[in-house]
Enzyme design. Structure first.
Site, short mmCIF file in Angstrom:
data_model
loop_
_atom_site.label_atom_id
_atom_site.label_comp_id
_atom_site.label_asym_id
_atom_site.label_seq_id
_atom_site.Cartn_x
_atom_site.Cartn_y
_atom_site.Cartn_z
N ASP A 176 -2.98 -2.61 -10.50
CA ASP A 176 -3.51 -1.77 -11.59
C ASP A 176 -2.99 -2.23 -12.95
O ASP A 176 -3.75 -2.33 -13.91
CB ASP A 176 -3.08 -0.31 -11.39
CG ASP A 176 -4.02 0.41 -10.45
OD1 ASP A 176 -5.08 -0.16 -10.10
OD2 ASP A 176 -3.68 1.54 -10.03
N LYS A 202 3.78 -8.30 -9.31
CA LYS A 202 4.91 -7.56 -8.74
C LYS A 202 4.43 -6.49 -7.77
O LYS A 202 3.39 -5.88 -8.02
CB LYS A 202 5.66 -6.88 -9.89
CG LYS A 202 6.70 -5.90 -9.49
CD LYS A 202 6.53 -4.51 -10.14
CE LYS A 202 5.41 -3.70 -9.58
NZ LYS A 202 5.42 -2.28 -9.87
N ASP A 205 4.84 -3.69 -2.07
CA ASP A 205 3.78 -3.36 -1.09
C ASP A 205 3.05 -4.60 -0.58
O ASP A 205 2.39 -4.56 0.45
CB ASP A 205 2.76 -2.41 -1.71
CG ASP A 205 3.33 -1.02 -1.94
OD1 ASP A 205 4.52 -0.82 -1.65
OD2 ASP A 205 2.58 -0.14 -2.40
P1 FBP Z 1 4.05 -0.28 -7.10
O1 FBP Z 1 2.69 -0.34 -6.47
O2 FBP Z 1 4.06 0.23 -8.47
O3 FBP Z 1 4.75 -1.60 -6.98
O4 FBP Z 1 4.97 0.74 -6.27
C1 FBP Z 1 4.97 0.72 -4.90
C2 FBP Z 1 5.77 1.84 -4.29
O5 FBP Z 1 7.11 1.46 -4.06
C3 FBP Z 1 5.11 2.31 -3.00
O6 FBP Z 1 5.56 1.56 -1.91
C4 FBP Z 1 5.48 3.76 -2.96
O7 FBP Z 1 4.49 4.49 -2.29
C5 FBP Z 1 5.52 4.15 -4.40
O8 FBP Z 1 5.81 2.98 -5.14
C6 FBP Z 1 6.54 5.21 -4.71
O9 FBP Z 1 6.42 5.56 -6.04
P2 FBP Z 1 7.52 6.35 -6.86
O10 FBP Z 1 8.56 5.36 -7.27
O11 FBP Z 1 6.77 6.83 -8.05
O12 FBP Z 1 8.09 7.41 -5.99
#
Ligand code: FBP
Length: 552
Positions: A176, A202, A205
Site C-alpha cells: 500500500d 518492506k 508478511d
Molecule cells: P505491514 O504490512 O505494514 O508490514 O505490517 C504487517 C503486520 O506485521 C502484520 O503481520 C500484522 O497483521 C500487522 O502488521 C499488525 O499491525 P499493528 O502493528 O498495527 O498491530
C-alpha cells in the site's frame, strides 16, 4: 545508553553490498533495460500515470559514474509495521548520500507518513546513524500507518519538500505504501516539482513480491525468529509429550510466514489460508483435518503435537467471510445501539439468530462462545468485526477438542488432548536483522540513492538474485507502475500493487504438500535454533526455504 554485547558487535558489522555497488560511487553507472508495462490493465494504469508509466527497467553496473552533480537533500520515512532491517535501509541510504558528497543531507521524517505532513523531522549525522547500524526496530525515526493518498496531502508534502529543498523522498513500506509512493511520484512529476520518489520493499508478511522483487525485507529475520521459537516448542512438546501447541503466526492476510515456518520446523499441521479458500474448506473440514492428525498420533501413543495457524486464516474460510459480512450488515448504523441495549447474552443470541441467514447462523452456532462474543464485542470505528482480533489458535483448538470428544464417545479416539496456545507476531518484527536482512536492507538503501542520483522517479529499489551470495546480487530499479493493476477497494477501482498470495502451484507449497501427510502422523520436527550472526556462512547467511525453493 546501555549496550548489550551483541548490539556492540553488530555496530561493527559491515553489510555486504552487491559487487556492482562496491568500490566507490564514482564507479557505478547505469545499464538501461527495456521499457515496462503494468502487470495488467495497461491502458488504465497508463492513463493514470502519464508521467511515470512505461519507464525502463534499469540495473547498475561497474563503469564511470555519469550522474549529474548536484546537492541532494533527501527525506526518508518508514511506513507501516516494523520489519527487521529498516534501520539498515536508512544507514545504506545515508552512507551513499555522504559518500557522494559530504554536504548532501538526509532528513528522517518521524512517525511514518504523518511526519511528512507535520514536517516533523531530524537531520541525520554520523553519530545518530552509527547508533542504529545493523539493529532491529524502526525506532530510529518511528513508523505509522497514515496513508499518503489525497491531493491535499500531496500539496502539503510539496510545500514541506520546497521548504527543505528536498530533491527526493524515499518511502520504506509495503504494497500500500509503495502504491502511494507511485501516486506521489506521478504527482511530483505532473507538477514539475523536481522531487523524486523512490520506494523500498518492506514487510515481514512477505506479500510484496513478484517477478521483479524476490522478497520484501524483514521476512527472513521474522520467520527465522518464529521458527526458532516454534522449534523450541516442538522440542518441549517432544520432551513432555503431553500438549498440542496451537501457534498463530503473523501475516495479516497471506500465509507466507506460516508456510516458511512450516518448511523450517516440519510441524504436524500448518494451515494455509490460500488453500482453504481454493478448496472452499469449511470450519468443520479444517477441524476434522487437525483432529485426524491428533487422533492418529494419539492412537500411536503420541499425545502431543504442533499446529501452525496463519493470522489471516478465518478470512479465507468462505462460510466465515459470509458470516462476517452478515454480522456487519446486521449491526450497521443505529442497529449497533439496539443490539448493545439488549440485557444479556441470551437476548443477544436470539437477536443474532433472527438476523442471520440459516446458513450463517449454523456456522455461528458451532463457534465456541468466546469467539461468538468476540465477533460482537471487538468492532472497528466503522462498526465492522475486527477479524484480526479473533483468537483463531484458540478457536481451532476448542473445535478440535469438541470433535475429539465425539470421536472418543464413538470409540475411535483413544488418546488424551491438552492444548497450549501462542501467538508469535511482535516477537519477530524488531529482532536484530539476520545477516541476510542486514545486507539486503543496506543494499536497498544504498541502491535507492543511486536511483536518486541518476534522476529516476517512481521506482522501487530492486536488489535481485538474492538467493545467491551478496557478491552476485544485482542492483537496479523497477518502475512501480510495472507491478500495478486495477482492484476494487472501498467500492472504487484503484491502481494498486498486486499483493502476492501463496501460490498453490509454487515450489514452496508443493514441497510442503508432498511432506505434510508424513509430518501429520510422525514426529518429524526440525529445530532451526537461534539466528546466527557470526560463524560459517552456511549457518549465518542462509536465505529462507521459500526463496531457496522458489529460485532453486
Ligand atoms: P505491514 O504490512 O505494514 O508490514 O505490517 C504487517 C503486520 O506485521 C502484520 O503481520 C500484522 O497483521 C500487522 O502488521 C499488525 O499491525 P499493528 O502493528 O498495527 O498491530
Amino acid at each position: 545508553m546501555n549496550l548489550s554485547p551483541l548490539q556492540k558487535a553488530r555496530y561493527e558489522y559491515s553489510p555486504k553490498l552487491p559487487a556492482m555497488l562496491r568500490g566507490g560511487i564514482s564507479e557505478i553507472t547505469v545499464n538501461v533495460g527495456a521499457p515496462t508495462q503494468s502487470v495488467a490493465d495497461q491502458d488504465k494504469i497508463k492513463a493514470l500515470f502519464p508521467n511515470t508509466y512505461g519507464k525502463n527497467e534499469i540495473t547498475f553496473v561497474k563503469g564511470s559514474n555519469t550522474s549529474a552533480a548536484k546537492k541532494q537533500v533527501v527525506g526518508v520515512i518508514l511506513s507501516g509495521g516494523q520489519a527487521p532491517g529498516g534501520h539498515n535501509v536508512i544507514c545504506g541510504l545515508y552512507d551513499a548520500i555522504k559518500a557522494t558528497d559530504k554536504n548532501n543531507v538526509l532528513l528522517g521524517f518521524k512517525g511514518g507518513p504523518s511526519g511528512l505532513i507535520d514536517d516533523d523531522f531530524i537531520e541525520f549525522d554520523d553519530a545518530y546513524i552509527n547508533a542504529y547500524r545493523n539493529t532491529g526496530g524502526f525506532d530510529i525515526i518511528g513508523s505509522g500507518r497514515t496513508k499518503l493518498e489525497t491531493e491535499e496531502q500531496f500539496k502539503i508534502v510539496t510545500e514541506v519538500a520546497k521548504k527543505h529543498g528536498l530533491t527526493a523522498i524515499v518511502i520504506i513500506g509495503g504494497d500500500d505504501s509503495n502504491t502511494n509512493a507511485a501516486v506521489l511520484a506521478e504527482y511530483m512529476a505532473a507538477h514539475n516539482t523536481g522531487v523524486l520518489v523512490i520506494g523500498c520493499p518492506k514487510t515481514i508478511d512477505g506479500d510484496l513480491k513478484n517477478e521483479d522483487i524476490e522478497a520484501s525485507f524483514g521476512f527472513d529475520t521474522a520467520t527465522k525468529t518464529y521458527s526458532e521459537l516454534i522449534g523450541n516448542i516442538e522440542r518441549d512438546a517432544n520432551s513432555a509429550k503431553k500438549y498440542w501447541h496451537f501457534i498463530k503466526v503473523m501475516g495479516r492476510s497471506a500465509s507466507h510466514v506460516a508456510l516458511e515456518c512450516a518448511l523450517e520446523t516440519q510441524p504436524n499441521i500448518c494451515l494455509i489460508g490460500e488453500e482453504v479458500a481454493a478448496k472452499k474448506m469449511s470450519l468443520a473440514a479444517i477441524t476434522n483435518y487437525i483432529a485426524d492428525s491428533v487422533e492418529k498420533r494419539g492412537n500411536n501413543g503420541e499425545n502431543f503435537g504442533v499446529a501452525i495457524i496463519p493470522e489471516g486464516i478465518v478470512e479465507f474460510v468462505p462460510e466465515f467471510s459470509k458470516l462476517i459480512a452478515e454480522i456487519n450488515e446486521l449491526l450497521a448504523g443505529s442497529k449497533t445501539e439496539e443490539f448493545n441495549a439488549l440485557p444479556d447474552w441470551d437476548a443477544k443470541y436470539n437477536y443474532i439468530k433472527k438476523g442471520l441467514s440459516a446458513e450463517s447462523f449454523a456456522v455461528f452456532d458451532i463457534l465456541p462462545q468466546f469467539v461468538q462474543q468476540q465477533l460482537f464485542l471487538e468492532r472497528d470505528p466503522h462498526g465492522n468485526v475486527q477479524v484480526s482480533l479473533i483468537e483463531s489458535e484458540k478457536l481451532f483448538s476448542e473445535m478440535v477438542k469438541n470433535e475429539l470428544a465425539k470421536r472418543k464417545a464413538a470409540g475411535t479416539y483413544k488418546g488424551k488432548f491438552g492444548a497450549q496456545h501462542h501467538f508469535f507476531g511482535y516477537e519477530g518484527r524488531c529482532a536484530f536483522p539476520s545477516n541476510f536482512d542486514s545486507d539486503y536492507c543496506y543494499s536497498l538503501g544504498y541502491n535507492a540513492f543511486m536511483l536518486i542520483s541518476y534522476g529516476y522517479n517512481g521506482y522501487l529499489s530492486k536488489v535481485s538474485n538474492i538467493s545467491k551470495p551478496a557478491e552476485e546480487w544485482v542492483a537496479g530499479g523497477m518502475p512501480i507502475t510495472k507491478m500495478m493493476n486495477m482492484e476494487r477497494r472501498n467500492g472504487e477501482d484503484k491502481p494498486v500493487i498486486r499483493k502476492a498470495l501463496v501460490e498453490l502451484d509454487g515450489k514452496p507449497f508443493k514441497y510442503f504438500e508432498e511432506h505434510r501427510k508424513q509430518w501429520a502422523v510422525e514426529t518429524a520436527f526440525t529445530y532451526p535454533g537461534a539466528i546466527q550472526y557470526y560463524g560459517p556462512a552456511e549457518v549465518c547467511d542462509i536465505t529462507t526455504r521459500t526463496l531457496a525453493l522458489e529460485k532453486g
